[in-house]
Design an enzyme around this catalytic site. Structure first.
Site, mmCIF file in Angstrom:
data_model
loop_
_atom_site.group_PDB
_atom_site.id
_atom_site.type_symbol
_atom_site.label_atom_id
_atom_site.label_comp_id
_atom_site.label_asym_id
_atom_site.label_seq_id
_atom_site.Cartn_x
_atom_site.Cartn_y
_atom_site.Cartn_z
ATOM 1 N N SER A 107 -68.883 6.691 65.636
ATOM 2 C CA SER A 107 -68.073 6.807 64.422
ATOM 3 C C SER A 107 -68.766 6.091 63.246
ATOM 4 O O SER A 107 -69.858 6.476 62.855
ATOM 5 C CB SER A 107 -66.655 6.267 64.686
ATOM 6 N N ASP A 200 -61.528 16.478 67.459
ATOM 7 C CA ASP A 200 -61.508 15.156 66.832
ATOM 8 C C ASP A 200 -60.559 15.182 65.637
ATOM 9 O O ASP A 200 -60.806 15.910 64.661
ATOM 10 C CB ASP A 200 -62.921 14.796 66.375
ATOM 11 N N HIS A 230 -61.859 12.124 69.339
ATOM 12 C CA HIS A 230 -62.727 11.271 68.530
ATOM 13 C C HIS A 230 -63.535 10.299 69.381
ATOM 14 O O HIS A 230 -64.714 10.067 69.112
ATOM 15 C CB HIS A 230 -61.892 10.505 67.507
#
Length: 252
Positions: A107, A200, A230
């Site tokens: 991320s 996601d 995610h």
């Protein structure tokens, strides 16, 4: 410098200002794997630990770390910015490792991986992004959120990923805006692998395609997991991550 078992406390490296950054480092063969956690995450997450266990089993070098104000590192979370956390990671990388690096960023950590590779292009031999989120201060903040940041200096939002709400400071947002990457060529030539779940809810999977388009490297692969979320932390997702890391390491 050898890592201690995960059940024991991490090691610490002081920044120039004296604040201590937590890390776990294991010496080993080949390029050092560096795991870069996401926003409000740390080095004890499931993907980081699973990858570290694989590295231990195969004799690979690995560095896990906590940015200031996160995990076991000293400091206040709200004092951190994208730039300061990039610099924390660089301090640990420069102070603890030698030779080539394979950056694995989750991320926000994927954004940091790109920034670190731009800062150390002679050392970064490859990058693996897991739902990499460069420029999320741009595409992830609608005008109402920006107005709240400007008026109050912080934005507090609920999150399904923990008990504590997400807190974004104006300083972090401004730092991210100053370090955007997707609006021009990203001058990296190393191999890059981008893993992204198409389910996601936080980082649109087309961000992976935008990264692939903007990086200069011709050795870029985007691996989309149709039902992946995610975190990409299911056993099958982690197996994909490990296969991807192993394949890259074997190619160096």
């Amino acid at each position: 410098m050898l890592d201690t078992p995960p059940s024991l406390p991490p090691s610490f490296l002081p920044r120039p200002d004296g604040l201590k950054l937590a890390y776990r480092h294991r010496a080993g063969k080949g390029a050092t794997i560096v795991f870069l956690p996401g926003y409000m995450s740390d080095m004890e997450g499931g993907k980081a630990i699973a990858l570290d266990q694989w590295a231990a089993d195969t004799g690979r070098a690995m560095l896990r770390l906590d940015y200031a104000g996160n995990g076991a590192s000293e400091g206040a979370f709200e004092d951190g910015t994208l730039a300061s956390w990039r610099d924390d990671a660089l301090s640990l990388i420069d102070g603890l490792t030698q030779g080539p690096l394979l950056l694995v960023g989750s991320s926000m950590g994927g954004w940091l991986a790109l920034l670190i590779a731009l800062a150390r292009p002679d050392r970064v031999a490859g990058i693996v992004g897991i739902a990499a989120a460069p420029d999320f201060t741009e595409w992830g903040f609608p005008q109402a959120d920006r107005a709240t940041l400007a008026a109050q200096g912080r934005l507090v939002e609920p999150t399904p990923y923990g008990d504590q709400p997400y807190v974004t400071t104006l300083g972090f947002w401004e730092s991210g805006q100053a370090l955007k990457l997707l609006e021009s060529e990203i001058a990296l030539d190393c191999p890059i692998r981008l893993l992204h779940g198409q389910a996601d809810p936080d980082v649109p999977w087309d961000v992976a395609l935008r990264i692939a388009k903007q990086v200069r490297s011709s050795d870029v692969q985007t691996l989309l997991v149709k039902d992946g979320d995610h975190r990409l932390s299911r056993d099958s997702d982690i197996a994909l991550l490990i296969r991807t890391v192993a394949s890259l390491l074997d190619s160096f």
